[in-house]
Design a protein around this motif. Structure first.
Motif, PDB file in Angstrom:
ATOM      1  N   LEU A 103      12.152  58.504 -36.978  1.00  0.00           N
ATOM      2  CA  LEU A 103      10.830  57.912 -37.150  1.00  0.00           C
ATOM      3  C   LEU A 103      10.756  56.548 -36.471  1.00  0.00           C
ATOM      4  O   LEU A 103       9.755  56.221 -35.825  1.00  0.00           O
ATOM      5  N   ARG A 104      11.808  55.750 -36.611  1.00  0.00           N
ATOM      6  CA  ARG A 104      11.806  54.441 -35.967  1.00  0.00           C
ATOM      7  C   ARG A 104      11.760  54.575 -34.449  1.00  0.00           C
ATOM      8  O   ARG A 104      11.033  53.841 -33.765  1.00  0.00           O
ATOM      9  N   VAL A 105      12.517  55.524 -33.918  1.00  0.00           N
ATOM     10  CA  VAL A 105      12.500  55.748 -32.468  1.00  0.00           C
ATOM     11  C   VAL A 105      11.115  56.220 -32.024  1.00  0.00           C
ATOM     12  O   VAL A 105      10.575  55.735 -31.017  1.00  0.00           O
ATOM     13  N   ALA A 106      10.541  57.158 -32.765  1.00  0.00           N
ATOM     14  CA  ALA A 106       9.219  57.672 -32.411  1.00  0.00           C
ATOM     15  C   ALA A 106       8.154  56.587 -32.499  1.00  0.00           C
ATOM     16  O   ALA A 106       7.241  56.522 -31.661  1.00  0.00           O
ATOM     17  N   GLN A 107       8.268  55.723 -33.514  1.00  0.00           N
ATOM     18  CA  GLN A 107       7.301  54.634 -33.665  1.00  0.00           C
ATOM     19  C   GLN A 107       7.409  53.656 -32.500  1.00  0.00           C
ATOM     20  O   GLN A 107       6.396  53.178 -31.970  1.00  0.00           O
ATOM     21  N   THR A 108       8.641  53.362 -32.067  1.00  0.00           N
ATOM     22  CA  THR A 108       8.833  52.454 -30.934  1.00  0.00           C
ATOM     23  C   THR A 108       8.242  53.027 -29.655  1.00  0.00           C
ATOM     24  O   THR A 108       7.558  52.334 -28.899  1.00  0.00           O
ATOM     25  N   GLU A 109       8.511  54.306 -29.404  1.00  0.00           N
ATOM     26  CA  GLU A 109       7.974  54.939 -28.200  1.00  0.00           C
ATOM     27  C   GLU A 109       6.446  55.020 -28.242  1.00  0.00           C
ATOM     28  O   GLU A 109       5.770  54.822 -27.222  1.00  0.00           O
ATOM     29  N   PHE A 110       5.916  55.281 -29.418  1.00  0.00           N
ATOM     30  CA  PHE A 110       4.459  55.339 -29.561  1.00  0.00           C
ATOM     31  C   PHE A 110       3.836  53.977 -29.298  1.00  0.00           C
ATOM     32  O   PHE A 110       2.834  53.870 -28.577  1.00  0.00           O
ATOM     33  N   ASP A 111       4.408  52.925 -29.872  1.00  0.00           N
ATOM     34  CA  ASP A 111       3.868  51.574 -29.668  1.00  0.00           C
ATOM     35  C   ASP A 111       3.946  51.161 -28.196  1.00  0.00           C
ATOM     36  O   ASP A 111       3.005  50.557 -27.657  1.00  0.00           O
ATOM     37  N   ARG A 112       5.061  51.503 -27.544  1.00  0.00           N
ATOM     38  CA  ARG A 112       5.212  51.160 -26.133  1.00  0.00           C
ATOM     39  C   ARG A 112       4.176  51.899 -25.279  1.00  0.00           C
ATOM     40  O   ARG A 112       3.532  51.294 -24.406  1.00  0.00           O
ATOM     41  N   GLN A 113       3.990  53.172 -25.540  1.00  0.00           N
ATOM     42  CA  GLN A 113       3.012  53.936 -24.766  1.00  0.00           C
ATOM     43  C   GLN A 113       1.590  53.488 -25.061  1.00  0.00           C
ATOM     44  O   GLN A 113       0.731  53.475 -24.166  1.00  0.00           O
ATOM     45  N   ALA A 114       1.309  53.110 -26.300  1.00  0.00           N
ATOM     46  CA  ALA A 114      -0.017  52.599 -26.644  1.00  0.00           C
ATOM     47  C   ALA A 114      -0.313  51.309 -25.875  1.00  0.00           C
ATOM     48  O   ALA A 114      -1.445  51.089 -25.421  1.00  0.00           O
ATOM     49  N   GLU A 115       0.695  50.472 -25.701  1.00  0.00           N
ATOM     50  CA  GLU A 115       0.507  49.222 -24.954  1.00  0.00           C
ATOM     51  C   GLU A 115       0.249  49.504 -23.475  1.00  0.00           C
ATOM     52  O   GLU A 115      -0.623  48.886 -22.855  1.00  0.00           O
ATOM     53  N   VAL A 116       1.005  50.458 -22.907  1.00  0.00           N
ATOM     54  CA  VAL A 116       0.792  50.821 -21.503  1.00  0.00           C
ATOM     55  C   VAL A 116      -0.616  51.375 -21.306  1.00  0.00           C
ATOM     56  O   VAL A 116      -1.331  50.990 -20.366  1.00  0.00           O
ATOM     57  N   THR A 117      -1.021  52.244 -22.203  1.00  0.00           N
ATOM     58  CA  THR A 117      -2.360  52.836 -22.102  1.00  0.00           C
ATOM     59  C   THR A 117      -3.441  51.778 -22.272  1.00  0.00           C
ATOM     60  O   THR A 117      -4.463  51.791 -21.581  1.00  0.00           O
ATOM     61  N   ARG A 118      -3.214  50.845 -23.185  1.00  0.00           N
ATOM     62  CA  ARG A 118      -4.199  49.792 -23.416  1.00  0.00           C
ATOM     63  C   ARG A 118      -4.397  48.934 -22.169  1.00  0.00           C
ATOM     64  O   ARG A 118      -5.523  48.591 -21.798  1.00  0.00           O
ATOM     65  N   LEU A 119      -3.299  48.590 -21.503  1.00  0.00           N
ATOM     66  CA  LEU A 119      -3.392  47.767 -20.297  1.00  0.00           C
ATOM     67  C   LEU A 119      -4.173  48.504 -19.197  1.00  0.00           C
ATOM     68  O   LEU A 119      -4.989  47.902 -18.491  1.00  0.00           O
ATOM     69  N   LEU A 120      -3.918  49.798 -19.056  1.00  0.00           N
ATOM     70  CA  LEU A 120      -4.648  50.568 -18.050  1.00  0.00           C
ATOM     71  C   LEU A 120      -6.131  50.645 -18.386  1.00  0.00           C
ATOM     72  O   LEU A 120      -6.991  50.520 -17.505  1.00  0.00           O
ATOM     73  N   LEU A 121      -6.440  50.858 -19.649  1.00  0.00           N
ATOM     74  CA  LEU A 121      -7.840  50.974 -20.057  1.00  0.00           C
ATOM     75  C   LEU A 121      -8.577  49.644 -19.922  1.00  0.00           C
ATOM     76  O   LEU A 121      -9.774  49.624 -19.612  1.00  0.00           O
ATOM     77  N   GLU A 122      -7.895  48.551 -20.161  1.00  0.00           N
ATOM     78  CA  GLU A 122      -8.534  47.246 -19.983  1.00  0.00           C
ATOM     79  C   GLU A 122      -8.846  46.979 -18.519  1.00  0.00           C
ATOM     80  O   GLU A 122      -9.700  46.155 -18.196  1.00  0.00           O
ATOM     81  N   GLY A 123      -8.150  47.679 -17.610  1.00  0.00           N
ATOM     82  CA  GLY A 123      -8.458  47.562 -16.188  1.00  0.00           C
ATOM     83  C   GLY A 123      -9.799  48.154 -15.811  1.00  0.00           C
ATOM     84  O   GLY A 123     -10.267  47.955 -14.672  1.00  0.00           O
ATOM     85  N   ILE A 124     -10.436  48.879 -16.737  1.00  0.00           N
ATOM     86  CA  ILE A 124     -11.771  49.425 -16.472  1.00  0.00           C
ATOM     87  C   ILE A 124     -12.765  48.295 -16.193  1.00  0.00           C
ATOM     88  O   ILE A 124     -13.721  48.464 -15.424  1.00  0.00           O
ATOM     89  N   SER A 125     -12.542  47.134 -16.801  1.00  0.00           N
ATOM     90  CA  SER A 125     -13.428  45.993 -16.535  1.00  0.00           C
ATOM     91  C   SER A 125     -13.372  45.600 -15.063  1.00  0.00           C
ATOM     92  O   SER A 125     -14.392  45.312 -14.436  1.00  0.00           O
ATOM     93  N   SER A 126     -12.177  45.596 -14.489  1.00  0.00           N
ATOM     94  CA  SER A 126     -12.051  45.310 -13.053  1.00  0.00           C
ATOM     95  C   SER A 126     -12.714  46.401 -12.220  1.00  0.00           C
ATOM     96  O   SER A 126     -13.315  46.114 -11.175  1.00  0.00           O
ATOM     97  N   THR A 127     -12.624  47.637 -12.690  1.00  0.00           N
ATOM     98  CA  THR A 127     -13.302  48.739 -11.998  1.00  0.00           C
ATOM     99  C   THR A 127     -14.809  48.532 -11.992  1.00  0.00           C
ATOM    100  O   THR A 127     -15.480  48.768 -10.978  1.00  0.00           O
ATOM    101  N   HIS A 128     -15.354  48.081 -13.108  1.00  0.00           N
ATOM    102  CA  HIS A 128     -16.792  47.811 -13.169  1.00  0.00           C
ATOM    103  C   HIS A 128     -17.192  46.729 -12.170  1.00  0.00           C
ATOM    104  O   HIS A 128     -18.226  46.842 -11.498  1.00  0.00           O
ATOM    105  N   LEU A 129     -16.382  45.678 -12.082  1.00  0.00           N
ATOM    106  CA  LEU A 129     -16.687  44.610 -11.116  1.00  0.00           C
ATOM    107  C   LEU A 129     -16.626  45.124  -9.691  1.00  0.00           C
ATOM    108  O   LEU A 129     -17.480  44.792  -8.854  1.00  0.00           O
TER     109      LEU A 129
END
Length: 394
Positions: free
Chosen positions: A221-247
């Protein structure tokens, strides 16, 4: 080969376990880890961006190229990464037909000379249209396609990985929950009587196994939680790039609007030139009956626009007097004022003054002068200039 078989079997087992977890979540039989509200908003915003970008791209393609067969051809060339052959526009084709017809009818006849004049301007319109299509494809359509085929595919891939990490996390949570329930059940009601030493040993061994199972589930569970948090951060950074796409899309949209404005300004300029040429043809003929053979299509198409130099507009004497009065109120008889040149203009005789777009000149009028013309001065140069090519400044 043995390694590949084991990996295939392992991947198949993981896929099956995820499928079971996903199905149970849909049926409400398993708990589901909810994403962060900020991440959920970013995902919804990204989906909205993708959907509207697709719609805008498709409709812009229809606007620029209404022919479905031509759009399919462009799509095939794009996928094959080959350069699309230059295609003649409809206006250019029409202009060429008019020139060919003038050669058959005779360029010296009134009809033939008019065909040549209109045909040349149709070809100019077609050239301007082709340039507009090329500019729009480069500055507007290409960035939209790059987003859908590049950035969006990367975002979709990371989102699928995030969903798999979430399923793995929920599987580990369910596994830990079952292990703890089994351990608690064994502690509350042991399966072996502890009155005999042998049964006591077996009971202790079972408890140790259950405790080991709980520890293993907690570690997973700890390993899965770590991998999930890491992937959520990567996905969040990509999604926040949508603002640059709008510009970026905003800048592309401004370039597209500027290309449209340039194209329509060129068309407007060519039509005024064509109107002037047709009016000159009508005035050269001289008789009213023959003047009717050289119509004024631009005045009919743009009734609210300013008249071109030399345009003959049938009107009553009262309306004509009112028009002259308006011209006199707008332009002082003896005063001078500055004017900005809207389009290039080539003088046709020594009495006229050639103009360059965006330059500033001094203009004034004299009594008895045609209201469609002004006297322009630029340094030591002086000559008549058409009003329709100027923007009078206060």
């Amino acid at each position: 080969m043995d390694f590949n078989v084991k990996k295939l079997a392992s991947d198949a087992g993981v896929f099956f376990t995820r499928a079971v977890q996903f199905t149970e979540e849909k049926l409400g039989q398993a708990e589901k880890t909810e994403l962060d509200p900020h991440l959920e908003n970013l995902i919804a915003r990204a989906d909205c961006t993708k959907n509207w970008t697709e719609k805008i791209l498709r409709q812009t393609e229809v606007l620029l190229q209404p022919n479905p067969s031509a759009r399919i051809e462009e799509f095939i060339y794009d996928k094959l990464e080959k350069k699309l052959p230059s295609r003649t526009t409809n206006a250019e084709l029409l202009g060429q037909y008019m020139l060919d017809a003038a050669n058959d009818f005779g360029s010296g006849t009134p009809y033939g000379s008019t065909l040549i004049t209109v045909g040349e301007y149709q070809k100019r319109l077609g050239t301007a249209e082709r340039e507009f299509l090329q500019t729009s494809a480069t500055t507007f359509l290409a960035p939209l396609r790059n987003f859908l085929e590049g950035d969006w595919r990367t975002i979709s891939k990371e989102r699928r990985i995030l969903e798999n990490r979430r399923l793995d996390l929920d599987i580990c949570k369910a596994r830990l929950k079952k292990a703890k329930q089994a351990e608690a059940k064994a502690a509350a009601a042991p399966d072996f009587q502890e009155t005999r030493p042998r049964n006591y040993v077996l009971s202790a061994s079972a408890s140790a196994l259950l405790s080991e199972e709980v520890d293993k589930a907690e570690h997973e569970l700890r390993v899965a939680q770590t991998e999930f948090d890491r992937q959520a951060e990567v996905t969040r950074l990509l999604l926040e790039g949508i603002s640059s796409t709008h510009l970026n899309h905003q800048r592309c949209l401004q370039d597209f609007a500027e290309a449209q404005a340039t194209y329509y300004a060129q068309c407007h300029h060519f039509m005024h030139e064509l109107q002037r040429e047709l009016n000159r043809c009508a005035n050269a003929v001289g008789t009213p009956q023959q003047s009717a053979a050289c119509p004024n299509p631009v005045s009919a198409a743009f009734p609210s626009g300013p008249p071109s130099p030399g345009t003959v507009v049938p009107t009553s004497s009262g309306t004509k007097a009112k028009t002259l009065l308006v011209e006199q109120t707008q332009l002082p008889i003896t005063g001078t004022r500055k004017a900005k040149v809207l389009y290039d203009y080539d003088a046709h005789d020594s009495s006229e003054l050639s103009l360059l777009a965006d330059e500033l000149i001094t203009v004034y009028t004299v009594p008895g002068m045609d209201p469609d013309w002004l006297v322009g001065e630029r340094g030591n140069e002086k000559g008549k200039v058409p009003v329709t090519y100027l923007e009078l400044l206060s």
